[in-house]
Design an enzyme around this catalytic site. Structure first.
Site, PDB file in Angstrom:
ATOM      1  N   GLU A 211       0.868  -1.171   0.000  1.00  0.00           N
ATOM      2  CA  GLU A 211       0.000   0.000   0.000  1.00  0.00           C
ATOM      3  C   GLU A 211       0.909   1.226   0.000  1.00  0.00           C
ATOM      4  O   GLU A 211       1.549   1.533   1.011  1.00  0.00           O
ATOM      5  CB  GLU A 211      -0.927  -0.001   1.230  1.00  0.00           C
ATOM      6  CG  GLU A 211      -1.588  -1.337   1.541  1.00  0.00           C
ATOM      7  CD  GLU A 211      -2.497  -1.859   0.437  1.00  0.00           C
ATOM      8  OE1 GLU A 211      -2.766  -1.105  -0.527  1.00  0.00           O
ATOM      9  OE2 GLU A 211      -2.938  -3.013   0.515  1.00  0.00           O
ATOM     10  N   CYS A 244      -0.314   8.059   4.837  1.00  0.00           N
ATOM     11  CA  CYS A 244      -0.268   7.623   3.437  1.00  0.00           C
ATOM     12  C   CYS A 244      -1.572   7.894   2.701  1.00  0.00           C
ATOM     13  O   CYS A 244      -1.575   8.027   1.482  1.00  0.00           O
ATOM     14  CB  CYS A 244       0.101   6.146   3.348  1.00  0.00           C
ATOM     15  SG  CYS A 244      -1.128   5.035   4.064  1.00  0.00           S
TER      16      CYS A 244
END
Length: 448
Positions: A211, A244
């Site tokens: 990810e 993120c």
């Protein structure tokens, strides 16, 4: 490295299919309950370690990193009997007397922690890996020294160190560990490191979950601008921008000046006149990120203090679309804003770049939201809010393209760390129905 290799050998021996220690449902539940006790018993130590690494106050440390993991564990324990049961599948005319089903844990999972959320993003995937019946090798981020030391100290007190070893080392050691054979590797972080992880995994044909962050946000002219700016300010600048799935940059129409003023108003409301003195505003862990705003026009902020790893809440305007800050994840309190003339131009601009990890869109017009979803590819989409989609158990969190691959969270974690082993059990008796497949065949062709 011999100690690390020995630890991996012990983990594989403990989880090997001949011993089967981790396979029973009761064993998995007991390990999850032990992890739950660890969090409860160490609820003071964990925020303190986070505060030492990222200058988070206790409330932010608990709310951003700890609070959702006990919920994940409770949810996993509740659903585990259903998910772990053998899964019957539809029979064909040839398998009416057979028993087809699917099941199996993977083996040994390697989880590489991150520096920005060193507790949550290390322990949360571990929950799914344990529930799936695996051994787990944890590698906390060496940049989060206090949290890495804490995890190395407390996890063996609650979990079997042979099944769940913690490797508290630096980059060279991690590089060597990646040469070992694992059954799955999970990493969340930068694309550059993600490529290193994937290259190492490819040498052993090891599947990976990656990810890798960069998430644009489109703010439509038809939206509640005050609400949109408030939510974007919260999502972008929490944890000093080191998230993120934070909105990485904003694309909007010619109301850019109004957006900047409203964002500045929210910043003052959240962090007062001097964010450096605010107990709600943390610090950057790595001095490398201090160079990210160089050469850009700053509409607000641009104060920095290398000694305390402080970067002011920074808004950039007149950004070159092909500048480094637009190509790489900003991963800091830096919010570029770009102006477009229409929805189509916004979609075209975002599509010119690599696929987003998460696409954010703010609009009161449902058709605008539907158009963004239909005409773009991203790991996930969230409309009229930011970040909170990753707290929903029923929604997988996943990357796509340059932003990673694979997924986890909730049931998807269980599936990611499990092997769908197709099994077909056929009785030895009554072979009459199978005679047509045996030689010789010429006489059968005559009767066909």
């Amino acid at each position: 490295m011999s100690k690390i290799s020995d630890a991996l050998k012990r983990a594989r021996a403990a989880v090997c299919f001949c011993s089967g220690r981790t396979r029973p449902l009761q064993f998995r539940v007991q390990r999850l309950e032990a992890l739950q006790r660890m969090i409860q018993n160490r609820e003071r130590d964990i925020p303190e370690a986070l505060g030492a690494n990222l200058s988070k106050n206790k409330w932010n440390a608990y709310y951003e990193e700890v609070v959702y993991i006990p919920e994940d564990i409770d949810y996993m324990i509740k659903k585990l009997p259903e998910w772990a049961a053998d899964e019957p599948v539809e029979k064909t005319p040839q398998t009416q007397q057979d028993e087809p089903y699917i099941h199996s844990p993977l083996g040994v999972v390697f989880i590489i922690g991150t520096r920005n959320y060193p507790f949550n993003l290390t322990i949360q995937p571990m929950v799914g890996a344990i529930a799936s019946g695996n051994a787990v090798v944890l590698k906390p981020s060496e940049l989060s020294e206090n949290m890495a030391s804490l995890l190395a100290a407390i996890i063996p007190q609650y979990l079997d160190k042979n099944l769940y070893p913690v490797i508290n080392r630096g980059v060279p050691e991690t590089t060597e560990v990646l040469k070992e054979i694992f059954d799955h590797i999970l990493y969340r972080g930068s694309t550059s490191v993600g490529k290193i992880v994937m290259m190492a995994a490819a040498k052993n044909l090891t599947p990976v979950t990656l990810e890798l962050g960069k998430s644009p946000c489109y703010v439509d002219k038809d939206c509640h601008l005050d609400v949109a700016c408030r939510r974007n300010t919260w999502g972008k600048f929490m944890n000093s921008g080191q998230t993120c799935v934070a909105p990485d940059y904003i694309v909007c129409d010619s109301s850019i000046g109004q957006i900047v003023e409203k964002l500045k108003k929210c910043l003052k409301e959240f962090y007062r006149d001097d964010a450096q003195k605010s107990q709600d505003y943390g610090r950057i862990m790595n001095s490398h990120h201090f160079q990210r705003v160089m050469g850009q026009r700053v509409a607000h902020g641009d104060t920095r203090d290398a000694a305390s790893c402080y970067i002011a809440l920074t808004i950039l305007t007149d950004v070159d679309p092909w500048s480094p800050v637009m190509q790489e994840e900003t991963f800091g309190p830096v919010l570029p804003i770009l102006c477009v003339r229409s929805l189509d131009e916004a979609i075209q601009f975002i599509n010119w770049h690599e696929k987003p990890l998460t696409l954010y869109v703010f609009s009161c017009n449902n058709q605008v939201i539907k158009n963004m979803i239909a005409e773009m590819s991203s790991g996930g989409v969230m409309a009229n809010n930011v970040i909170v989609h990753i707290t929903t158990h029923s929604l997988p969190f996943e990357g796509v393209g340059h932003r990673g691959m694979g997924s986890y969270h909730g049931k998807k974690s269980f599936e990611t760390f499990s092997h769908s082993c197709s099994c077909l059990v056929r009785p030895l008796l009554n072979d009459e129905a199978q005679k047509a497949r045996y030689p010789p065949s010429p006489s059968k062709m005559c009767h066909h």
